[in-house]
Design an enzyme around this catalytic site. Structure first.
Site, PDB file in Angstrom:
ATOM      1  N   GLY A 193      62.386  32.545  40.928  1.00 15.06           N
ATOM      2  CA  GLY A 193      63.582  31.974  41.765  1.00 15.06           C
ATOM      3  C   GLY A 193      64.705  31.296  41.088  1.00 15.06           C
ATOM      4  O   GLY A 193      65.611  30.320  41.650  1.00 15.06           O
ATOM      5  N   ALA A 209      62.617  35.782  35.686  1.00 13.08           N
ATOM      6  CA  ALA A 209      61.220  35.911  35.634  1.00 13.08           C
ATOM      7  C   ALA A 209      60.420  35.723  36.707  1.00 13.08           C
ATOM      8  O   ALA A 209      59.191  35.549  36.981  1.00 13.08           O
ATOM      9  CB  ALA A 209      60.845  34.586  34.669  1.00 13.08           C
ATOM     10  N   GLY A 210      61.016  35.930  37.704  1.00 11.95           N
ATOM     11  CA  GLY A 210      60.406  36.112  39.403  1.00 11.95           C
ATOM     12  C   GLY A 210      60.129  34.701  39.541  1.00 11.95           C
ATOM     13  O   GLY A 210      59.328  34.362  40.497  1.00 11.95           O
ATOM     14  N   ASP A 261      62.987  32.879  48.551  1.00 12.91           N
ATOM     15  CA  ASP A 261      63.474  32.187  47.241  1.00 12.91           C
ATOM     16  C   ASP A 261      64.374  31.173  47.846  1.00 12.91           C
ATOM     17  O   ASP A 261      64.314  30.237  47.214  1.00 12.91           O
ATOM     18  CB  ASP A 261      64.259  32.899  46.523  1.00 12.91           C
ATOM     19  CG  ASP A 261      63.377  34.154  45.790  1.00 12.91           C
ATOM     20  OD1 ASP A 261      62.362  34.486  46.289  1.00 12.91           O
ATOM     21  OD2 ASP A 261      63.493  34.619  44.737  1.00 12.91           O
ATOM     22  N   ALA A 269      67.763  29.508  43.080  1.00 17.70           N
ATOM     23  CA  ALA A 269      67.829  27.973  42.758  1.00 17.70           C
ATOM     24  C   ALA A 269      69.427  27.940  42.405  1.00 17.70           C
ATOM     25  O   ALA A 269      69.910  26.596  42.933  1.00 17.70           O
ATOM     26  CB  ALA A 269      67.086  27.435  41.622  1.00 17.70           C
ATOM     27  N   SER A 320      67.810  32.544  40.576  1.00 14.40           N
ATOM     28  CA  SER A 320      68.783  32.791  41.142  1.00 14.40           C
ATOM     29  C   SER A 320      69.293  31.945  42.421  1.00 14.40           C
ATOM     30  O   SER A 320      70.171  31.792  42.584  1.00 14.40           O
ATOM     31  CB  SER A 320      69.021  34.427  41.557  1.00 14.40           C
ATOM     32  OG  SER A 320      68.362  35.227  40.671  1.00 14.40           O
TER      33      SER A 320
END
Ligand code: MEV
Length: 352
Positions: free
Chosen positions: A121, A118-119, A166, A125, A123
């Site tokens: 972050g 969903a943009g 990110d 995280a 991944s």
């Protein structure tokens, strides 16, 4: 041995996504949605990964471990739907290569409030929280900058060209400015934002495997690269404009000039459309937010592609019109979140 809990925030890129991959400035913030990883010991050997509750594409994954062993990452028939698994797997490989860890049974349990692909972050995280929890569990380091660098290496290994945005936000929280690929932490006032996420793929789309939309960021970044090579002299100006835009937006936040901030979000959205990362469904969410009274609205994160279902997120600066915007986005089929910026970064704790 005790258990370790590590939790990290989601991120929203306010300005400069994609352009940051080519050294331009970007401004990002942590938002108050978190992902938590708990690491504990397990009698059986190997790493046991349990994913409890990741909001994704209308599914709640609740995947119980079936067999032990190195390759037994337990997921049913979701192909790579749980792309979190790809990041956890790479994280374990990376930590085993670089630190003295392993040799006993470990359970890794992930739960999240951050929608996937969903943009926002998810991944980064996953990488930051898993690395922090495992490093602390095996006593091989708690230094934040070390965790951030490890997580960035894992993210690059999985998705190719990844900027440090990110992983820096997941680790440090607050706001960060990325300038010349350097991470600078900033103290800025809290903002109220509305996020609309399109997470469902229309049944009419010819996408049979969810793997085709996981690792979406990698594909979109590759498409931007190709387009930039085709239109190099034009894209040079667009990229320079994006860089200047981030600098002006930062000044607008510092002066609390929200009207200007919103106008700059609208311009940033136009530049993202120009480089080809605004699918129809996200374009509609931005227009609806603007029509409903938002001071500004834009795609956030990697954006999306029509041919991959147009999934992704938009960000609106709501001004006085928060409720109208939320209703408009919900009617358009988005998952809507009311969020605050500047959330705290990595938190770890030991418990029994
Ligand atoms: C992804 O959240 C943001 C991009 O700019 C890629 C990156 O910064 O690594 C598209």
């Amino acid at each position: 041995m005790g258990k370790i809990r590590a939790s990290v925030p989601a991120k929203a890129i306010l300005f400069g996504e994609h352009f940051v991959v080519y050294g331009k400035r970007a401004l990002a913030t942590a938002i108050n949605r978190r992902l938590t990883v708990v690491v504990s010991s397990k009698a059986e050997s190997g790493y046991h990964v349990k994913i409890a509750n990741i909001p994704t594409f209308g599914l709640q994954l609740n995947l119980e471990h079936e067999k032990g062993g190195r390759e037994a990452y337990p997921y049913k028939d979701y192909d790579n739907a749980s792309k979190a698994i790809a990041y956890v797997k790479k994280t374990i490989e990376y930590l085993e290569e670089n630190y003295e860890i392993g040799g006993e049974g470990v359970e890794i349990e992930i739960s999240s409030e951050i929608p996937l692909s969903a943009g926002l972050g998810s991944s980064a995280a996953t990488c930051v929280a898993t690395i922090a929890a495992l490093k602390e569990y095996f006593g091989v380091g708690t230094d934040l900058e070390g965790i951030r660098k490890d997580a960035h290496s894992v993210e690059k290994a999985v998705q190719g060209n990844a900027s440090p945005v990110d992983t820096a936000i997941s680790t440090y929280g607050g706001y960060v400015l990325i300038e010349n690929a350097e991470v600078k932490r900033l103290e800025l006032a809290e903002l109220d934002l509305v996020i609309g996420t399109i997470g469902s793929i229309p049944l009419s789309m010819d996408i049979t495997k969810t793997a085709e939309i996981s690792l979406k960021t990698k594909r979109i970044v590759e498409e931007v690269k190709a387009r930039r090579e085709t239109f190099s002299s034009i894209f040079e100006h667009i990229f320079d404009a994006a860089d200047e835009l981030t600098a002006q937006a930062l000044r607008a936040i510092e002066r609390e000039d929200f009207v200007k901030l919103g106008a700059l979000m609208n311009v940033n959205h136009g530049l993202l459309d120009a480089i080809g990362v605004v699918p129809r469904r996200l374009s509609e969410l931005v227009k609806l937010s603007q029509e409903s009274g938002a001071l500004g609205a834009k795609v956030t994160g990697a954006g999306g592609l029509d041919k991959r279902g147009g999934v992704g997120s938009v960000l609106a600066l709501p001004g006085e019109s928060k409720d109208r915007i939320k209703v408009a986005l919900e009617i358009a089929g988005a998952l809507v979140m009311d969020v605050k910026t500047g959330e705290t970064g990595l938190k770890t704790e030991k418990f029994v």
